[in-house]
Motif scaffolding. Structure first.
Motif, mmCIF file in Angstrom:
data_model
loop_
_atom_site.group_PDB
_atom_site.id
_atom_site.type_symbol
_atom_site.label_atom_id
_atom_site.label_comp_id
_atom_site.label_asym_id
_atom_site.label_seq_id
_atom_site.Cartn_x
_atom_site.Cartn_y
_atom_site.Cartn_z
ATOM 1 N N ASN A 190 0.820 -1.220 0.000
ATOM 2 C CA ASN A 190 0.000 0.000 0.000
ATOM 3 C C ASN A 190 0.850 1.265 0.000
ATOM 4 O O ASN A 190 0.636 2.176 0.797
ATOM 5 N N LEU A 191 1.799 1.324 -0.905
ATOM 6 C CA LEU A 191 2.674 2.485 -1.025
ATOM 7 C C LEU A 191 1.865 3.713 -1.418
ATOM 8 O O LEU A 191 1.016 3.663 -2.307
ATOM 9 N N GLU A 208 10.093 -3.725 3.840
ATOM 10 C CA GLU A 208 10.475 -3.508 2.445
ATOM 11 C C GLU A 208 11.211 -4.730 1.920
ATOM 12 O O GLU A 208 12.029 -5.325 2.609
ATOM 13 N N ILE A 209 10.912 -5.085 0.679
ATOM 14 C CA ILE A 209 11.663 -6.123 -0.021
ATOM 15 C C ILE A 209 12.251 -5.468 -1.263
ATOM 16 O O ILE A 209 11.520 -4.916 -2.082
ATOM 17 N N SER A 231 0.943 -4.886 -8.124
ATOM 18 C CA SER A 231 0.887 -3.423 -8.020
ATOM 19 C C SER A 231 1.756 -2.874 -6.883
ATOM 20 O O SER A 231 2.033 -1.680 -6.838
ATOM 21 N N SER A 232 2.204 -3.742 -5.972
ATOM 22 C CA SER A 232 3.058 -3.293 -4.861
ATOM 23 C C SER A 232 4.539 -3.267 -5.227
ATOM 24 O O SER A 232 5.364 -2.838 -4.436
ATOM 25 N N TRP A 290 4.016 3.543 3.634
ATOM 26 C CA TRP A 290 3.554 2.218 3.254
ATOM 27 C C TRP A 290 3.224 1.443 4.517
ATOM 28 O O TRP A 290 3.608 1.819 5.621
ATOM 29 N N ASP A 291 2.487 0.344 4.329
ATOM 30 C CA ASP A 291 2.053 -0.493 5.442
ATOM 31 C C ASP A 291 3.037 -1.634 5.670
ATOM 32 O O ASP A 291 3.876 -1.930 4.818
ATOM 33 N N SER A 292 2.879 -2.295 6.800
ATOM 34 C CA SER A 292 3.632 -3.526 7.049
ATOM 35 C C SER A 292 3.199 -4.580 6.045
ATOM 36 O O SER A 292 2.063 -4.576 5.574
#
Length: 178
Positions: A11-12, A137-138, A160-161, A22-24
Motif C-alpha cells: 500500500n505504497l 520492504e523487499i 501493483s506493490s 507504506w504499510d507492514s
C-alpha cells in the motif's frame, strides 16, 4: 539484457504530504511474494550477520534446531560476509511462517530476540533480494529480463506493490523539496 531494480511496498503512497508511506507486509503478501516469486528465482538465502551456522544459536536459542540448514558457501551482501544456506523445501516452509523473524523465549539476556535485520536471497552467487524486516520492504536487485517479467504473472494486488527503485528514489527527492 537490461537489469531491473524493484522494491515491494505494501500500500505504497507516494503522494503524502511528507515522505512516502507504506504499510507492514501482511502474512498473505509475504507468503504470496515468496511462493510465487522469490522461491522461483532463488536457490539460497542468508541471514544478516550470520557468518556460520552456530551464529543462529546464541545463548541457548534453539529456534533453528528443526531447520535443515545446508551451507552452500559464503557470499557478500551489503558489505557483510554471510553464510548462504540452500533454499530447500524445509527452509521454504519455515520462511513462509512470517513471524519467524521474532522469537519469544525465556532468557535473562533477551526479552525478544531478533535474529536478523535483513534476509538475503541469492541466485547462484548473485544477490537478488533483500528483505529488511524493520522497514517492511523487499528490494529486488539486478533482475534480468526473465525475472522482471515474472512479476507480471503475480496477482494484481501483489504486482501493483512492486515499484521501480528509480521511481521511489525520485519520490523521496521530490518530497524533500516541498
Amino acid at each position: 539484457m537490461a537489469l531491473h531494480n524493484k522494491s515491494f511496498f505494501s500500500n505504497l503512497n507516494l503522494q503524502t504530504g511528507g515522505f512516502p508511506s507504506w504499510d507492514s507486509i501482511s502474512d498473505e503478501e509475504w507468503r504470496n511474494v515468496l511462493s510465487n516469486y522469490v522461491f522461483k528465482i532463488s536457490d539460497s538465502f542468508a541471514f544478516n550477520s550470520v557468518f556460520k551456522k552456530a551464529d543462529l544459536f546464541p545463548e541457548g536459542l534453539n529456534y533453528f534446531a528443526d531447520w535443515e540448514l545446508h551451507i552452500t558457501g559464503l557470499a557478500e551482501a551489503e558489505g557483510d560476509i554471510v553464510c548462504k544456506f540452500r533454499l530447500n523445501d524445509n527452509c521454504r516452509s519455515k520462511l513462509l511462517e512470517y513471524e519467524f523473524a521474532v522469537h519469544h523465549f525465556e532468557s535473562e539476556k533477551f526479552l525478544n530476540y531478533y535474529e536478523f535485520d535483513s534476509l538475503y536471497f541469492f541466485s547462484d552467487d548473485r544477490l537478488i533480494t533483500i528483505y529488511i524486516n524493520h522497514e517492511s520492504e523487499i528490494m529486488f536487485l539486478n533482475l534480468n529480463d526473465n525475472e522482471d517479467a515474472l512479476i507480471d504473472t503475480l496477482e494484481p494486488h501483489i504486482k501493483s506493490s512492486f515499484i521501480d527503485s528509480s521511481v521511489f528514489r525520485e519520490a523521496i527527492i521530490a518530497s524533500r523539496k516541498t
